[in-house]
Structures are given as C-alpha cells and as structure tokens.
Design a protein around this motif. Structure first.
Motif, mmCIF file in Angstrom:
data_model
loop_
_atom_site.group_PDB
_atom_site.id
_atom_site.type_symbol
_atom_site.label_atom_id
_atom_site.label_comp_id
_atom_site.label_asym_id
_atom_site.label_seq_id
_atom_site.Cartn_x
_atom_site.Cartn_y
_atom_site.Cartn_z
ATOM 1 N N ASN A 1 0.963 -1.337 0.122
ATOM 2 C CA ASN A 1 0.011 0.043 -0.002
ATOM 3 C C ASN A 1 0.866 1.242 -0.197
ATOM 4 N N ILE A 2 0.135 2.549 -0.256
ATOM 5 C CA ILE A 2 0.994 3.626 -0.428
ATOM 6 C C ILE A 2 1.052 4.276 1.058
ATOM 7 N N ASN A 3 -0.073 4.384 1.631
ATOM 8 C CA ASN A 3 0.133 4.991 2.925
ATOM 9 C C ASN A 3 -0.368 3.986 4.098
ATOM 10 N N GLY A 4 0.088 4.133 5.444
ATOM 11 C CA GLY A 4 -0.327 3.209 6.317
ATOM 12 C C GLY A 4 0.828 2.376 6.649
ATOM 13 N N PRO A 5 0.848 1.328 7.559
ATOM 14 C CA PRO A 5 1.747 0.583 7.943
ATOM 15 C C PRO A 5 2.346 -0.361 7.114
ATOM 16 N N HIS A 6 3.602 -0.728 7.139
ATOM 17 C CA HIS A 6 4.381 -1.484 6.188
ATOM 18 C C HIS A 6 4.963 -2.812 6.723
ATOM 19 N N ASP A 7 4.340 -3.208 7.902
ATOM 20 C CA ASP A 7 4.791 -4.591 8.467
ATOM 21 C C ASP A 7 3.799 -5.611 8.030
ATOM 22 N N GLY A 8 4.215 -6.788 7.981
ATOM 23 C CA GLY A 8 3.389 -7.903 7.666
ATOM 24 C C GLY A 8 3.530 -9.130 8.531
ATOM 25 N N PHE A 9 2.690 -10.205 8.339
ATOM 26 C CA PHE A 9 2.861 -11.437 9.141
ATOM 27 C C PHE A 9 3.919 -12.218 8.667
ATOM 28 N N VAL A 10 4.487 -13.064 9.699
ATOM 29 C CA VAL A 10 5.655 -14.240 9.355
ATOM 30 C C VAL A 10 5.038 -15.192 9.455
ATOM 31 N N GLU A 11 6.143 -16.112 9.492
ATOM 32 C CA GLU A 11 5.746 -17.728 9.885
ATOM 33 C C GLU A 11 5.590 -17.853 11.305
ATOM 34 N N SER A 12 5.991 -17.244 12.183
ATOM 35 C CA SER A 12 5.992 -17.435 13.549
ATOM 36 C C SER A 12 4.426 -17.258 14.037
ATOM 37 N N LEU A 13 3.805 -18.102 14.584
ATOM 38 C CA LEU A 13 2.496 -17.982 14.983
ATOM 39 C C LEU A 13 2.416 -16.903 16.275
ATOM 40 N N SER A 14 3.576 -17.079 17.270
ATOM 41 C CA SER A 14 3.415 -15.978 18.383
ATOM 42 C C SER A 14 3.598 -14.539 17.992
ATOM 43 N N THR A 15 4.628 -14.460 17.026
ATOM 44 C CA THR A 15 5.034 -13.039 16.279
ATOM 45 C C THR A 15 3.537 -12.501 15.695
ATOM 46 N N ASN A 16 2.801 -13.341 15.104
ATOM 47 C CA ASN A 16 1.584 -12.924 14.527
ATOM 48 C C ASN A 16 0.651 -12.533 15.433
ATOM 49 N N VAL A 17 0.460 -13.092 16.586
ATOM 50 C CA VAL A 17 -0.745 -12.963 17.573
ATOM 51 C C VAL A 17 -0.125 -11.675 18.149
ATOM 52 N N HIS A 18 1.325 -11.346 18.348
ATOM 53 C CA HIS A 18 1.732 -10.241 18.722
ATOM 54 C C HIS A 18 1.475 -9.110 18.040
ATOM 55 N N LEU A 19 1.599 -9.037 16.703
ATOM 56 C CA LEU A 19 1.244 -8.147 15.912
ATOM 57 C C LEU A 19 -0.133 -7.690 15.951
ATOM 58 N N LEU A 20 -1.181 -8.424 16.257
ATOM 59 C CA LEU A 20 -2.591 -8.235 16.413
ATOM 60 C C LEU A 20 -2.671 -7.540 17.763
ATOM 61 N N ARG A 21 -2.101 -8.008 18.699
ATOM 62 C CA ARG A 21 -2.340 -7.701 20.039
ATOM 63 C C ARG A 21 -1.729 -6.234 20.074
ATOM 64 N N LYS A 22 -0.637 -6.046 19.425
ATOM 65 C CA LYS A 22 -0.103 -4.545 19.467
ATOM 66 C C LYS A 22 -1.161 -3.423 18.885
ATOM 67 N N ARG A 23 -2.128 -3.919 18.079
ATOM 68 C CA ARG A 23 -2.861 -3.215 17.460
ATOM 69 C C ARG A 23 -4.303 -3.017 18.108
ATOM 70 N N VAL A 24 -4.698 -4.054 18.898
ATOM 71 C CA VAL A 24 -5.910 -4.131 19.819
ATOM 72 C C VAL A 24 -5.621 -4.639 20.989
ATOM 73 N N LYS A 25 -5.414 -3.437 21.647
ATOM 74 C CA LYS A 25 -4.896 -3.411 23.029
ATOM 75 C C LYS A 25 -6.247 -3.542 23.939
ATOM 76 N N ASN A 26 -6.976 -4.629 23.954
ATOM 77 C CA ASN A 26 -8.089 -4.549 24.596
ATOM 78 C C ASN A 26 -8.217 -5.994 25.471
ATOM 79 N N PRO A 27 -8.717 -5.994 26.794
ATOM 80 C CA PRO A 27 -8.582 -7.195 27.671
ATOM 81 C C PRO A 27 -9.700 -8.175 26.964
ATOM 82 N N ASP A 28 -10.523 -8.167 26.407
ATOM 83 C CA ASP A 28 -11.376 -8.918 25.653
ATOM 84 C C ASP A 28 -10.785 -9.700 24.364
#
Length: 486
Positions: free
Chosen positions: A128-155
């Motif tokens: 994409n042109i604007n916005g974040p430039h990170d992407g998922f990788v092969e590690s499951l824990s890393t991918n969950v971390h990338l989602l948690r970093k954006r959704v900092k919610n106890p739910d």
C-alpha cells in the motif's frame, strides 16, 4: 488404545524409551553430567534449540549450585515437570530441553527453542501507499503479537488447537470476546476441533476442511498478510485463524465486497477511496464479461457497433482462420501460462518473460494471422481488470468465470451473457459463508451496511459495525465530531 507409559526410577531405561519414541534420531543429543554425586542426563534436539544456551542456562547452573533443586536453578522462560513419556517426546519436538535424574520418575522440562524465523517486513502481495508497512511472518506467536499490538483490549482472546496427527500443527483462533458472535465462534471451533487429517501446512488446507461450499468458485475465507487489515476485521466482530508456519491469516466470515476493499481506501480521503473501490467492483464485471461481449458482437450483434469500428474489426478478422471463441480461449490460456511462468521464475527472468510474452509473442501471433488485433486488446483489458482485485484469489475466480460466459456468448449471443450473469448473481445471492450472507448488503438488502461496501462514507458517518456478522455491539464510535458542536 495403547497404554500411557510413565517414567521409572531407572535412568538408563528412561533414556532408551525416549530415544525409541523419537525413532533413534541422530539429532537427539544425550549429555551426562554429575552433580553432588547424582547422575543427570540432559536430552534435547540440537536442530530445534539454541546450542550455545544449553551450557549457560542448563549445564553451568547445575554444576555451579548443587545444593538447590533443579527447578530452582536452571534458567528458561517456561519450566515444567512431567512423568509421562508422551509429554516428554512432545516437549522435545517443541524445542524443550529435558533433564532426567537417577532414581527419579519425574523429568524437568525447560524451553530453549531456536526460533530462526524471518524478520517482519512489508508483504509483497499486499503493498500500500500510506499506512503501516509490516506484515505477518511464519511464527504464530509473532503474528499474535502483531495483532495484540493493534488491539490492546482485555477482551482480545486467543484459543489454540493442534491439528494433524503427524505434523501436530499449532493453530490459533483470535477474536474479540465482547464483539464476536458467540454462536459463530462456537461453530468455527467445532469445525476445527472435528478435523481429522495427517498434516496441515497452510491456511489453504485448513480452509478446505472447514468451508461449507467447496464447489463454488468464489473464496469464502479472506487471506491477508497485513496485520492492520486483520485487526480491523477483528474490531468488526470477525474471527482470525492463524496457522503456525504460514505468513497469512484467514479472516472469516467474509463477504464478496470485502475482497475489493484495500487498506489504502481508509488512508485516503473518502471520495478517493470510494472512487477506487467502485473501479475495483466494476473490474469484476469487466473480467467476467468483456471477452464474451466481444465474441457476441462479432458472432451475432455486429449492428451495435459504429460502422468505422465494425470495419476495423472485420479487417482484422479477415485472415484469422479460427472462431472468436477459439481465439479468446487460446489467448486466455496463454495469459495464464505467462502469469504462472512469471511467478515461478526468478525476478530478473520473470521480467524478461513478461516483455517477451507481451510484445514479441503478441506481435508474432497477430502478424501470423492466428489472432486478431482487437482480441489482443480485449484479453489485455480483461487481464488488467482481473489483476485490480486486492486479493488475487478473487481475480483468479473472475478469470475462471469468464470461460463459461464466453461459451454462452458464442452460442446465444447477448442473451447467453445475460443468462450467465443472472446465474452468477443468483449464486452469489444464495451463497452463505459460516451462516453469513455472502452478497451482503445486497442480498439480503441492508441499508445500514451500504456505508462501507462498494463505496466508503467518511469515518464520522460510520457509527455502527457491519450487521452481517451479528456482532454483540453494533455501536463503534458514539458521538462523532464533537468539536463541530462547540
């Protein structure tokens, strides 16, 4: 059912049984040490752990302090004990180090895995042109971390499954517990838990096992490599499925129009985003029907064209020995061959193939009077229209649907095209993905969901989440643009 075996007090027998469980593999390392007159054995698979940490985290603490219990002096981010051989073999395959002691029927296990995954980088398939430039990788824990970093919610909730009797692939279901529909989540979990298969290597295999309409050409699960896109769907009440070892995250349930939405739609002003989104949706119609329209005009309805354009087409067809249908089929197949060759070859060679295929072969077949000039233009426009889709799987589906449309046009002309498009849109209207209408918000018609479908209204107008997934909370914004009221 085989009996679950437990460790005994015989150290040699325990080591032999662990080696037997792992088929006497030669990368299973067995190290004997003595501390305070007691024999201990350290077992680990050298290809799964960081060898340099074994000495500093395990061996050195054991030899330096012989008075304390092993669990208290060794280092590791996860230390557990077990007396079952099945637990030991599973831990070894997960990158754990195991410590066995003489006259002791309990093993100590500590995690020292060697995660040699690639670093986070922008996905090449969804730039994409604007916005974040990170992407998922092969590690499951890393991918969950990338989602948690954006959704900092106890739910924010993660639930793990292990699938594959041989591969033991770890799969994570991720959703926001206060938003996702409970019945939908339970149904997804039920389907995954009932999977019986030897191996799962990718989200594609998992999709085929849980989707309810395997015959339809339309994808029912959206695969993305962008964490920002996956997180945005979580906040709409949808579910993410992450397969360990795969850099794509599956989003479900999904609708047809989601495949023509891109992250840049929300990074531009709403008028610009809506303009590009409309173009993408129109490209779907073009990819399906443009070659068929050309075939119908040439074969049955030449009177619809102005005389100048009709003369040009007739001249180009004068020396072509094949029917327009054969022309179109041949060029579509050549296009798919060039695309596959460009994907499989190294980048420098792939660029050369694209130039050779687009210029040299295209010019040669026209000069040899095998294909008309107009057909080259039509197939080129069709290819461009199918590549516009942000998710390549939907573009491929559009090209596949073009074949039956061309056949109908060669037999019945415009009536055949109309009949085929009617059947396609009837199928879209009837199709459901995990109980959610696939062609929502048009079938069934949901006026409130039109704000973010084939167009995008301003963010301050979208106060409610899409209703097609029946989220627990519809309101997502509350009072908007309060500053304007003050």
């Amino acid at each position: 059912m085989s009996q679950v075996r437990s460790l005994t007090s015989d150290l040699t027998d325990n080591i032999q049984k662990v080696q037997e469980l792992l088929s006497y593999t030669e990368d299973l390392i067995v190290k004997d040490i003595y501390r305070n007159g007691e024999s201990c054995t350290i077992l680990y698979i050298e290809t799964l752990v960081k060898n340099e940490l074994i000495y500093s985290f395990i061996i050195e603490p054991l030899l330096k302090d012989a008075s304390e219990d092993i669990e208290k002096i060794i280092k590791g981010y996860e230390i557990t004990t077990s007396s079952l051989f099945t637990a030991l073999s599973k831990s070894l395959l997960d990158g754990f180090c195991i410590i066995l002691r003489e006259n002791c029927s309990t093993a100590v296990m500590t995690a020292i895995s060697d995660d040699q995954g690639r670093t986070i980088q922008e996905p090449s398939n969804e730039q994409n042109i604007n916005g974040p430039h990170d992407g998922f990788v092969e590690s499951l824990s890393t991918n969950v971390h990338l989602l948690r970093k954006r959704v900092k919610n106890p739910d924010f909730k993660v639930k793990y499954f292990t699938i594959g009797s041989m591969t033991k692939t770890k799969v994570a279901i991720v959703y926001v517990d206060s938003l996702a529909n409970k019945l939908m989540v339970e149904e997804i979990e039920r389907r995954i838990s009932l999977i019986e298969i030897d191996n799962v290597h990718s989200t594609g295999t998992l999709e085929e096992m849980i989707e309810e309409n395997p015959i339809t050409p339309f994808p029912q699960i959206l695969n993305t490599e962008r964490p920002d896109r996956a997180a945005s769907y979580l906040l709409e009440g949808k579910v993410n499925i992450i397969v360990n070892g795969n850099p794509t995250v599956a989003v479900l349930p999904i609708t047809f129009f989601s495949f023509y939405q891109a992250p840049d739609d929300y990074n531009h002003r709403w008028l610009v985003g809506s303009f590009f989104r409309i173009i993408r949706v129109l490209s779907f119609i073009i990819a399906i029907s443009l070659p068929a329209i050309y075939i119908a005009i040439v074969s049955f309805h030449s009177e619809v064209l102005p005389i100048g354009i009709l003369y040009s087409i007739r001249v180009s067809l004068e020396f072509v020995p094949f029917l327009p249908l054969i022309e179109a089929f041949t060029m579509q197949i050549i296009l798919e061959l060039l695309k596959e060759a460009a994907i499989r070859l190294p980048s420098p060679i792939a660029q050369t193939i694209g130039i050779v295929g687009g210029l040299v072969i295209g010019t040669a077949v026209v000069e040899a009077h095998l294909v008309s000039n107009t057909m080259i233009v039509v197939i080129g426009l069709t290819a461009i229209a199918s590549f516009v889709a942000p998710v390549s799987e939907m573009g491929t589906s559009a090209r596949l649907l073009g074949f039956p449309t061309m056949i109908a046009a060669s037999i019945l002309g415009f009536f055949g095209i109309t009949l085929t498009l009617m059947l396609i849109f009837m199928h879209l209207s009837k199709l459901q993905a995990f109980g959610i209408p696939y062609f929502s918000p048009f079938a069934p018609f949901r006026k409130e969901d039109l704000k973010d479908s084939f167009i995008r209204l301003p963010a301050w107008k979208m106060n409610n989440r899409p209703t097609n997934t029946n989220p627990q909370k519809l309101n997502q914004q509350g009072v908007s643009r309060v500053w304007k009221k003050k």
